[in-house]
Design a protein around this motif. Structure first.
Motif, PDB file in Angstrom:
ATOM      1  N   LEU A 187       6.488   8.064   2.486  1.00 33.81           N
ATOM      2  CA  LEU A 187       7.770   8.070   1.778  1.00 33.81           C
ATOM      3  C   LEU A 187       8.724   7.023   2.310  1.00 33.81           C
ATOM      4  O   LEU A 187       9.487   6.420   1.575  1.00 33.81           O
ATOM      5  CB  LEU A 187       8.451   9.437   1.938  1.00 33.81           C
ATOM      6  N   ARG A 188       8.691   6.864   3.635  1.00 29.18           N
ATOM      7  CA  ARG A 188       9.643   5.962   4.272  1.00 29.18           C
ATOM      8  C   ARG A 188       8.888   4.755   4.836  1.00 29.18           C
ATOM      9  O   ARG A 188       7.876   4.919   5.504  1.00 29.18           O
ATOM     10  CB  ARG A 188      10.343   6.703   5.408  1.00 29.18           C
ATOM     11  N   ALA A 189       9.405   3.565   4.561  1.00 30.35           N
ATOM     12  CA  ALA A 189       8.719   2.369   5.061  1.00 30.35           C
ATOM     13  C   ALA A 189       9.673   1.526   5.884  1.00 30.35           C
ATOM     14  O   ALA A 189      10.796   1.238   5.459  1.00 30.35           O
ATOM     15  CB  ALA A 189       8.188   1.552   3.889  1.00 30.35           C
ATOM     16  N   TRP A 190       9.210   1.125   7.063  1.00 33.33           N
ATOM     17  CA  TRP A 190      10.005   0.226   7.887  1.00 33.33           C
ATOM     18  C   TRP A 190       9.728  -1.220   7.490  1.00 33.33           C
ATOM     19  O   TRP A 190       8.581  -1.588   7.246  1.00 33.33           O
ATOM     20  CB  TRP A 190       9.638   0.402   9.362  1.00 33.33           C
ATOM     21  N   VAL A 191      10.775  -2.000   7.461  1.00 30.81           N
ATOM     22  CA  VAL A 191      10.635  -3.419   7.132  1.00 30.81           C
ATOM     23  C   VAL A 191      11.437  -4.231   8.144  1.00 30.81           C
ATOM     24  O   VAL A 191      12.659  -4.057   8.255  1.00 30.81           O
ATOM     25  CB  VAL A 191      11.161  -3.704   5.691  1.00 30.81           C
ATOM     26  N   ASN A 192      10.779  -5.114   8.872  1.00 27.84           N
ATOM     27  CA  ASN A 192      11.507  -5.998   9.785  1.00 27.84           C
ATOM     28  C   ASN A 192      12.285  -7.015   8.977  1.00 27.84           C
ATOM     29  O   ASN A 192      11.728  -7.646   8.080  1.00 27.84           O
ATOM     30  CB  ASN A 192      10.521  -6.802  10.655  1.00 27.84           C
ATOM     31  N   ILE A 193      13.556  -7.186   9.310  1.00 30.41           N
ATOM     32  CA  ILE A 193      14.259  -8.308   8.675  1.00 30.41           C
ATOM     33  C   ILE A 193      14.442  -9.436   9.691  1.00 30.41           C
ATOM     34  O   ILE A 193      14.656 -10.573   9.337  1.00 30.41           O
ATOM     35  CB  ILE A 193      15.606  -7.890   8.046  1.00 30.41           C
ATOM     36  N   MET A 194      14.374  -9.082  10.957  1.00 29.65           N
ATOM     37  CA  MET A 194      14.485 -10.102  12.002  1.00 29.65           C
ATOM     38  C   MET A 194      13.822  -9.610  13.277  1.00 29.65           C
ATOM     39  O   MET A 194      13.558  -8.420  13.430  1.00 29.65           O
ATOM     40  CB  MET A 194      15.951 -10.416  12.271  1.00 29.65           C
ATOM     41  N   TYR A 195      13.569 -10.531  14.165  1.00 31.30           N
ATOM     42  CA  TYR A 195      12.958 -10.207  15.453  1.00 31.30           C
ATOM     43  C   TYR A 195      13.884 -10.690  16.563  1.00 31.30           C
ATOM     44  O   TYR A 195      14.698 -11.580  16.366  1.00 31.30           O
ATOM     45  CB  TYR A 195      11.598 -10.907  15.587  1.00 31.30           C
ATOM     46  N   GLY A 196      13.738 -10.105  17.745  1.00 25.12           N
ATOM     47  CA  GLY A 196      14.428 -10.609  18.932  1.00 25.12           C
ATOM     48  C   GLY A 196      15.899 -10.248  19.002  1.00 25.12           C
ATOM     49  O   GLY A 196      16.445  -9.558  18.131  1.00 25.12           O
ATOM     50  N   CYS A 197      16.534 -10.688  20.081  1.00 23.21           N
ATOM     51  CA  CYS A 197      17.964 -10.446  20.270  1.00 23.21           C
ATOM     52  C   CYS A 197      18.540 -11.517  21.199  1.00 23.21           C
ATOM     53  O   CYS A 197      17.955 -11.826  22.231  1.00 23.21           O
ATOM     54  CB  CYS A 197      18.193  -9.070  20.893  1.00 23.21           C
ATOM     55  N   ALA A 221       8.622  -0.583  -3.132  1.00 26.66           N
ATOM     56  CA  ALA A 221       9.199   0.240  -4.206  1.00 26.66           C
ATOM     57  C   ALA A 221       8.134   0.485  -5.270  1.00 26.66           C
ATOM     58  O   ALA A 221       7.960   1.611  -5.748  1.00 26.66           O
ATOM     59  CB  ALA A 221      10.419  -0.456  -4.801  1.00 26.66           C
ATOM     60  N   ARG A 222       7.408  -0.573  -5.606  1.00 23.93           N
ATOM     61  CA  ARG A 222       6.328  -0.443  -6.608  1.00 23.93           C
ATOM     62  C   ARG A 222       5.261   0.538  -6.155  1.00 23.93           C
ATOM     63  O   ARG A 222       4.706   1.298  -6.932  1.00 23.93           O
ATOM     64  CB  ARG A 222       5.672  -1.814  -6.829  1.00 23.93           C
ATOM     65  N   GLN A 223       5.008   0.531  -4.838  1.00 18.49           N
ATOM     66  CA  GLN A 223       3.981   1.449  -4.302  1.00 18.49           C
ATOM     67  C   GLN A 223       4.467   2.899  -4.259  1.00 18.49           C
ATOM     68  O   GLN A 223       3.726   3.788  -3.904  1.00 18.49           O
ATOM     69  CB  GLN A 223       3.603   1.040  -2.885  1.00 18.49           C
ATOM     70  N   GLY A 224       5.754   3.126  -4.537  1.00 21.78           N
ATOM     71  CA  GLY A 224       6.249   4.497  -4.598  1.00 21.78           C
ATOM     72  C   GLY A 224       6.995   4.967  -3.360  1.00 21.78           C
ATOM     73  O   GLY A 224       7.323   6.153  -3.240  1.00 21.78           O
ATOM     74  N   TYR A 225       7.266   4.063  -2.416  1.00 21.37           N
ATOM     75  CA  TYR A 225       8.075   4.476  -1.247  1.00 21.37           C
ATOM     76  C   TYR A 225       9.476   4.831  -1.732  1.00 21.37           C
ATOM     77  O   TYR A 225      10.008   4.216  -2.655  1.00 21.37           O
ATOM     78  CB  TYR A 225       8.128   3.348  -0.207  1.00 21.37           C
ATOM     79  N   LYS A 226      10.060   5.842  -1.086  1.00 17.19           N
ATOM     80  CA  LYS A 226      11.358   6.331  -1.539  1.00 17.19           C
ATOM     81  C   LYS A 226      12.509   5.861  -0.640  1.00 17.19           C
ATOM     82  O   LYS A 226      13.672   5.952  -1.004  1.00 17.19           O
ATOM     83  CB  LYS A 226      11.364   7.876  -1.538  1.00 17.19           C
ATOM     84  N   GLU A 227      12.154   5.447   0.558  1.00 12.77           N
ATOM     85  CA  GLU A 227      13.211   5.072   1.482  1.00 12.77           C
ATOM     86  C   GLU A 227      12.767   3.842   2.283  1.00 12.77           C
ATOM     87  O   GLU A 227      11.692   3.844   2.871  1.00 12.77           O
ATOM     88  CB  GLU A 227      13.470   6.246   2.429  1.00 12.77           C
ATOM     89  N   ILE A 228      13.599   2.822   2.283  1.00 14.14           N
ATOM     90  CA  ILE A 228      13.289   1.601   3.022  1.00 14.14           C
ATOM     91  C   ILE A 228      14.215   1.549   4.235  1.00 14.14           C
ATOM     92  O   ILE A 228      15.424   1.734   4.108  1.00 14.14           O
ATOM     93  CB  ILE A 228      13.529   0.344   2.136  1.00 14.14           C
TER      94      ILE A 228
END
Ligand code: SAH
Ligand code: SF4
Ligand code: F3S
Length: 507
Positions: free
Chosen positions: A211-221, A253-260
């Motif tokens: 249901l929930r998928a993590w997506v990296n938008i950036m790496y490092g700090c 979203a197409r795969q049906g995940y409900k929360e990003i």
């Protein structure tokens, strides 16, 4: 491609608290070891964006009939890395197992944020010595943030020679080759790049949740808060291109995940490293909110870079939820200065005021460190008063843990262990009271829930989360899993809420 640094395991960090010179253990391994000195350096070089090269034909079958087990510690970045490692191993035909005795590959994806996180891993590695003796063909590996630390790698080389593989956070995409080398090498295989890697797109991933998928938008700090190891273990800030992030979110979203769940150590710095476009986190949020997915969250947000444009975009709501995790660390400006957080108590409170004005029903949560070197009782009192003034719904609270190689580890610390524990207890009591009050105010309200599944403690109850990430238990059937429903809160408690179904929401 960025090259791994030369083997320089013997260099050490010049700090009062650091040992004089670490012994060179390089005869025990093949590959490249980390250097904290190099990890500190921030190059001006632009970031190269590469496509994953794929897995060589001869490695695709390496895992046939073999199994793997990954133990994951630390934050969502690590959880998500484990999904990538899983994707790579499955693409090599390995199968997942939960049984330690059966596994042919066991990996520890480690966290270095506090000493107790590291102690746990060393304890586990010690425990597995036995298993490795019984089953010499087992590949035992250490990856994640601890492997980026020179002192840790030296300790493993010296005292945990039954470990077969160490790799870092910048070269996960190299895993197929490294696992092969670990299977066929007698010596320990070590490949840690101290300098940040490039951004590698399209590495295979197998997501753990549906249901929930993590997506990296950036790496490092690049923030270098004086207590924190992350800038050393995760390298410099590198943003993924907006089109790549947006394409991934659309696909999910197409795969049906409900929360990003968008991930970055400091998402508000997103885009600051782009040299060809002016594009920030607010712009990205303004685009992803148009994607047809019910909920979008993000973590973590550094107060300093939280700009008005982002507040404006978040106030548009829709699928952007009204929950912001905004780590404050301390309520005292002097301590904040010593932490190099680069904002003051007043600046933080002003930011909170602006956010609440734009999003009146926002839920704020935070991270707090007590017992930073030299923190006085009065300064701690300011943390308590800030917590009360903001009215956080919950907070992660920590006792300061010195991290080898960071500036704070060299600061004079005259706060006793007992005092630190006492402050933590007082802070937790306040946070709990506020949490209870906030939840009590929800009694009788109707909230939107995303249903996750049966409750862990009581299989007759179902569990879901509110837009503000609160857990609610209610009587319901499994056919509502993955759906959005409306629930009336009947019994609020400190950590969780109980409710009754009112209606389903059309999505
Ligand atoms: N990038 C995130 C934090 C990641 S670490 C941010 O800046 O918000 C998560 C939390 O661990 C931090 O917010 C901090 O509260 C805590 N932490 C980090 N280093 C620590 C240390 N040396 N001792 C105790 N707590 C620490
Ligand atoms: Fe650590 Fe500070 Fe970076 Fe967060 S912003 S990861 S606390 S250095
Ligand atoms: Fe730990 Fe590394 Fe995350 S130190 S908190 S796993 S970035």
């Amino acid at each position: 491609m960025t090259q791994g640094v030369k083997n320089n395991a013997s260099s050490s960090v010049d700090l009062k608290s650091a040992p004089k010179k670490e012994k060179d253990y390089s005869q025990y391994f093949v590959g490249t070891a980390p250097s904290m000195k190099d990890a500190k350096k921030r190059t001006k070089n632009g970031i190269a964006y590469n496509e994953f090269e794929g897995i060589a034909d001869d490695l695709r079958e390496l895992g046939k009939g073999r199994t793997f087990l990954i133990r994951t510690y630390g934050c969502q970045a690590n959880e998500h890395d484990t999904e990538t490692i899983t994707g790579l191993l499955q693409a090599m035909s390995f199968e997942a197992t939960e049984d330690e005795r059966e596994a042919d590959v066991i990996l520890f994806n480690t966290c270095a944020i506090r000493e107790n996180a590291e102690d746990k891993v060393f304890g586990e590695l010690g425990r597995l010595k036995h298993l490795k003796k019984e089953k010499p063909e087992l590949v035992l590996g250490v990856c994640g943030c601890m492997s980026q630390e020179e002192a840790v790698v030296n300790r493993i080389l010296k005292s945990y020679q039954h470990v077969d593989l160490i790799f870092g956070t910048h070269n996960i995409h190299r895993l197929p080759v490294l696992v092969r080398d670990a299977f066929f090498n007698k010596e320990m295989v070590v490949e840690v790049w101290s300098k940040e890697g490039d951004v590698v797109e399209n590495v295979p991933k197998v997501r753990k949740e549906g249901l929930r998928a993590w997506v990296n938008i950036m790496y490092g700090c690049d923030k270098f808060c004086t207590y924190c190891i992350v800038p050393y273990t995760r390298g410099k800030e590198r943003s993924r291109r907006p089109e790549d992030v947006i394409a991934e979110v659309r696909d999910l979203a197409r795969q049906g995940y409900k929360e990003i769940f968008l991930l970055g150590q400091n998402v508000n710095a997103y885009g600051k490293d782009f040299t060809d476009i002016e594009y920030g986190f607010g712009d990205l949020m303004d685009e992803v909110r148009k994607i047809d997915v019910p909920r979008i969250r993000f973590t973590t947000s550094h107060p300093r870079d939280f700009d008005d444009h982002l507040i404006e975009v978040l106030a548009k709501k829709g699928n952007l939820v009204e929950h912001i995790h905004l780590p404050v660390q301390s309520g005292n400006s002097e301590v904040l200065k010593k932490m190099a957080r680069k904002y003051t108590r007043e600046h933080y409170l002003e930011l909170v005021r602006k956010i609440k004005e734009a999003i009146p029903d926002v839920v704020l949560t935070t991270d707090i460190i007590v017992g930073f070197p030299g923190e006085t009782e009065e300064q701690f009192q300011e943390t308590l008063s800030l917590v009360e003034e903001v009215g956080f719904d919950s907070a992660y609270t920590f006792i300061y843990s010195p991290r080898h190689g960071t500036p704070a580890a060299g600061m004079e610390d005259n706060v006793s262990e007992q005092e630190k524990k006492d402050r933590l207890q007082r802070l937790i009591a306040l946070v709990n009271r506020l949490g209870r009050e906030k939840n009590e105010a929800l009694r009788g309200q109707v909230l939107e829930l995303l249903v996750e599944g049966p409750s862990k403690n009581n299989p007759e109850m179902m569990t879901g989360r509110t837009r503000t990430n609160k857990i609610v238990h209610f009587k319901g059937s499994e056919d509502c899993i993955g759906q959005l429903i409306h629930v009336k809160i009947t019994e609020p408690q400190t950590w969780t809420l109980y409710g009754e179904v009112v209606a389903k929401v059309e999505v």
